[in-house]
Design a protein around this motif. Structure first.
Motif, PDB file in Angstrom:
ATOM      1  N   PHE A 107     -20.000   1.349 -19.397  1.00 16.42           N
ATOM      2  CA  PHE A 107     -19.819   0.605 -20.460  1.00 16.42           C
ATOM      3  C   PHE A 107     -20.705   0.989 -21.991  1.00 16.42           C
ATOM      4  N   VAL A 108     -21.685   1.542 -21.459  1.00 13.65           N
ATOM      5  CA  VAL A 108     -22.694   1.909 -22.750  1.00 13.65           C
ATOM      6  C   VAL A 108     -21.871   3.045 -23.420  1.00 13.65           C
ATOM      7  N   TYR A 109     -21.213   3.810 -22.602  1.00 13.44           N
ATOM      8  CA  TYR A 109     -20.249   4.801 -23.568  1.00 13.44           C
ATOM      9  C   TYR A 109     -19.203   4.288 -24.211  1.00 13.44           C
ATOM     10  N   ALA A 110     -18.707   3.307 -23.827  1.00 14.02           N
ATOM     11  CA  ALA A 110     -17.468   2.365 -24.315  1.00 14.02           C
ATOM     12  C   ALA A 110     -18.140   2.083 -25.804  1.00 14.02           C
ATOM     13  N   LEU A 111     -19.212   1.478 -25.492  1.00 12.63           N
ATOM     14  CA  LEU A 111     -19.939   0.664 -26.878  1.00 12.63           C
ATOM     15  C   LEU A 111     -20.072   1.678 -27.774  1.00 12.63           C
ATOM     16  N   GLY A 112     -20.719   2.973 -27.324  1.00 15.55           N
ATOM     17  CA  GLY A 112     -21.153   4.111 -28.608  1.00 15.55           C
ATOM     18  C   GLY A 112     -19.950   4.796 -28.912  1.00 15.55           C
ATOM     19  N   SER A 113     -18.835   4.632 -28.191  1.00 16.05           N
ATOM     20  CA  SER A 113     -17.637   5.472 -28.707  1.00 16.05           C
ATOM     21  C   SER A 113     -16.986   4.520 -30.084  1.00 16.05           C
ATOM     22  N   GLY A 114     -17.039   3.366 -30.148  1.00 17.59           N
ATOM     23  CA  GLY A 114     -16.381   2.481 -31.193  1.00 17.59           C
ATOM     24  C   GLY A 114     -14.988   2.434 -31.032  1.00 17.59           C
ATOM     25  N   GLU A 115     -14.283   2.811 -30.111  1.00 19.93           N
ATOM     26  CA  GLU A 115     -12.807   2.896 -29.960  1.00 19.93           C
ATOM     27  C   GLU A 115     -12.419   1.926 -28.944  1.00 19.93           C
ATOM     28  N   PRO A 116     -11.765   0.827 -29.213  1.00 24.28           N
ATOM     29  CA  PRO A 116     -11.560  -0.195 -28.380  1.00 24.28           C
ATOM     30  C   PRO A 116     -10.511   0.302 -27.428  1.00 24.28           C
ATOM     31  N   VAL A 117      -9.383   0.963 -27.881  1.00 20.79           N
ATOM     32  CA  VAL A 117      -8.163   1.406 -26.934  1.00 20.79           C
ATOM     33  C   VAL A 117      -8.971   2.540 -26.085  1.00 20.79           C
ATOM     34  N   ALA A 118      -9.618   3.359 -26.543  1.00 18.59           N
ATOM     35  CA  ALA A 118     -10.412   4.491 -25.499  1.00 18.59           C
ATOM     36  C   ALA A 118     -11.185   3.730 -24.727  1.00 18.59           C
ATOM     37  N   GLY A 119     -11.906   2.939 -25.243  1.00 14.83           N
ATOM     38  CA  GLY A 119     -13.057   2.239 -24.137  1.00 14.83           C
ATOM     39  C   GLY A 119     -12.176   1.436 -23.165  1.00 14.83           C
ATOM     40  N   ALA A 120     -10.878   0.718 -23.332  1.00 13.50           N
ATOM     41  CA  ALA A 120     -10.456  -0.030 -22.260  1.00 13.50           C
ATOM     42  C   ALA A 120      -9.814   1.236 -21.473  1.00 13.50           C
ATOM     43  N   LEU A 121      -9.186   2.150 -21.977  1.00 20.21           N
ATOM     44  CA  LEU A 121      -8.206   3.132 -21.065  1.00 20.21           C
ATOM     45  C   LEU A 121      -9.258   3.975 -20.248  1.00 20.21           C
ATOM     46  N   ASN A 122     -10.348   4.360 -20.778  1.00 21.24           N
ATOM     47  CA  ASN A 122     -11.512   5.077 -19.784  1.00 21.24           C
ATOM     48  C   ASN A 122     -11.925   4.282 -19.032  1.00 21.24           C
ATOM     49  N   LEU A 123     -12.367   2.745 -19.087  1.00 20.27           N
ATOM     50  CA  LEU A 123     -12.806   2.135 -18.086  1.00 20.27           C
ATOM     51  C   LEU A 123     -11.806   1.740 -17.128  1.00 20.27           C
ATOM     52  N   ALA A 124     -10.523   1.567 -17.555  1.00 20.38           N
ATOM     53  CA  ALA A 124      -9.293   1.589 -16.579  1.00 20.38           C
ATOM     54  C   ALA A 124      -9.121   2.605 -15.564  1.00 20.38           C
ATOM     55  N   ALA A 125      -9.367   3.679 -16.355  1.00 15.69           N
ATOM     56  CA  ALA A 125      -9.328   5.250 -15.408  1.00 15.69           C
ATOM     57  C   ALA A 125     -10.384   5.325 -14.354  1.00 15.69           C
ATOM     58  N   LEU A 126     -11.700   4.858 -14.874  1.00 18.78           N
ATOM     59  CA  LEU A 126     -12.828   4.692 -13.811  1.00 18.78           C
ATOM     60  C   LEU A 126     -12.396   3.741 -12.637  1.00 18.78           C
ATOM     61  N   GLY A 127     -11.837   2.418 -13.029  1.00 20.94           N
ATOM     62  CA  GLY A 127     -11.569   1.530 -11.864  1.00 20.94           C
ATOM     63  C   GLY A 127     -10.479   2.158 -11.139  1.00 20.94           C
ATOM     64  N   VAL A 128      -9.310   2.813 -11.677  1.00 16.50           N
ATOM     65  CA  VAL A 128      -8.509   3.265 -10.706  1.00 16.50           C
ATOM     66  C   VAL A 128      -8.990   4.397  -9.983  1.00 16.50           C
ATOM     67  N   GLY A 129      -9.945   5.221 -10.563  1.00 18.20           N
ATOM     68  CA  GLY A 129     -10.502   6.196  -9.546  1.00 18.20           C
ATOM     69  C   GLY A 129     -11.259   5.622  -8.376  1.00 18.20           C
ATOM     70  N   THR A 130     -11.864   4.233  -8.347  1.00 21.19           N
ATOM     71  CA  THR A 130     -12.500   3.903  -7.615  1.00 21.19           C
ATOM     72  C   THR A 130     -11.591   3.119  -6.397  1.00 21.19           C
ATOM     73  N   ILE A 131     -10.431   2.947  -6.664  1.00 21.08           N
ATOM     74  CA  ILE A 131      -9.628   2.236  -5.883  1.00 21.08           C
ATOM     75  C   ILE A 131      -9.279   2.939  -4.283  1.00 21.08           C
ATOM     76  N   PRO A 132      -9.043   4.316  -4.377  1.00 23.76           N
ATOM     77  CA  PRO A 132      -8.578   4.946  -2.951  1.00 23.76           C
ATOM     78  C   PRO A 132     -10.026   4.595  -1.851  1.00 23.76           C
ATOM     79  N   THR A 133     -10.844   4.813  -2.084  1.00 25.61           N
ATOM     80  CA  THR A 133     -12.089   4.700  -1.406  1.00 25.61           C
ATOM     81  C   THR A 133     -12.242   3.144  -0.946  1.00 25.61           C
ATOM     82  N   LEU A 134     -12.094   2.201  -1.869  1.00 23.64           N
ATOM     83  CA  LEU A 134     -12.220   0.729  -1.419  1.00 23.64           C
ATOM     84  C   LEU A 134     -11.133   0.245  -0.792  1.00 23.64           C
ATOM     85  N   PHE A 135      -9.934   0.788  -1.070  1.00 22.07           N
ATOM     86  CA  PHE A 135      -8.607   0.439  -0.510  1.00 22.07           C
ATOM     87  C   PHE A 135      -8.634   0.808   1.192  1.00 22.07           C
ATOM     88  N   LEU A 136      -9.072   1.946   1.290  1.00 23.04           N
ATOM     89  CA  LEU A 136      -9.125   2.517   2.717  1.00 23.04           C
ATOM     90  C   LEU A 136     -10.201   1.929   3.432  1.00 23.04           C
TER      91      LEU A 136
END
Length: 258
Positions: free
Chosen positions: A171-200
């Motif tokens: 979140f701090v990284y997204a704030l520092g980037s100053g890019e709304p689209v990049a902030g949303a997509l980067n955090l979405a990528a992080l969320g998608v990355g966590t899914i396999p472990t929690l899903f299993l």
């Protein structure tokens, strides 16, 4: 001019999420277990209904990460735009890049050394424990009502507002980037990355050995260090400090220059 979303950043955030999935078991695992226990079970394995519910939970969690990341990116963009009008845009971006990069690198070094509390940016470590305890209480109190309905996505969405030493550096990284689209997509990528472990975890495994979690945390630390170096070195460059730049394919650092 809007900065295009960097594939390298997206990949790094996805890797952080994938490696951080072991950490998520400690933070999200108890809630996953709680709502999973409310679902009808089948001795032959997870049913389509269970799979749908776990998918909705993770979809809600990822969507909330993306929403917060986008809003923080927008907030950063507003600050940078004001600084640009005042003629100090590069200076403000440079300072922000150094601060954000240093914080994320510190978090990474702490994980590599096996000291996760070093540089923790979770709100609980910043005096917000009471508020976030209440948020967790709300989630727990809604489990019985939401576990077997599409509203389970709301249980997942609450996780963006729970203290998490994996999520808040992002979140701090997204704030520092100053890019709304990049902030949303980067955090979405992080969320998608966590899914396999929690899903299993919710459907098959139930646990991950502590030794494997510790190893994943150290590799995660390396990913955080590399991610933090991007804004750190770019920020130093904007401040006129002669530093070597990381030549990352497809990485486009933020710039105020059209």
């Amino acid at each position: 001019m809007a900065v295009p979303v960097a594939p390298t950043e997206l990949a790094l955030f996805a890797v952080v999420g994938l490696l951080g999935g072991a950490h998520c078991l400690g933070m999200c695992g108890p809630l996953v277990t709680t709502y999973a226990d409310r679902m009808p079970t089948d001795s032959r394995g997870p049913s389509w209904f269970e799979l749908r519910q776990h998918a909705l939970f993770n979809l809600g969690r990822t969507a909330s990460y993306a929403l917060v990341g986008g809003l923080l990116g927008l907030l950063g963009a507003t600050v940078y735009a004001g600084a640009s009008l005042g003629g100090v845009g590069d200076a403000v971006r440079g300072v922000a890049g150094v601060l954000v990069g240093a914080l994320v690198v510190t978090v990474g070094v702490g994980r590599v050394l096996g000291r996760e509390r070093v540089g923790s940016l979770a709100p609980g470590s910043l005096g917000g424990g009471g508020l976030f305890s209440r948020v967790a209480g709300v989630a727990t109190s809604r489990v019985d009502d939401y576990a077997n309905s599409p509203r389970i996505a709301l249980l997942g969405a609450i996780h963006a507002f729970l203290p998490c030493p994996l999520l808040y550096p992002a979140f701090v990284y997204a704030l520092g980037s100053g890019e709304p689209v990049a902030g949303a997509l980067n955090l979405a990528a992080l969320g998608v990355g966590t899914i396999p472990t929690l899903f299993l975890y919710g459907t098959v495994l139930g646990s991950v050995p502590a030794a494997k979690r510790a190893a994943a945390h150290r590799v995660l630390g390396v990913a955080f260090v590399f991610l933090g170096l991007l804004p750190l070195l770019h920020g130093l460059g904007l401040l006129g400090v002669p530093v070597p730049m990381l030549h990352v394919p497809h990485y486009v650092p933020p710039s105020l220059t059209p």
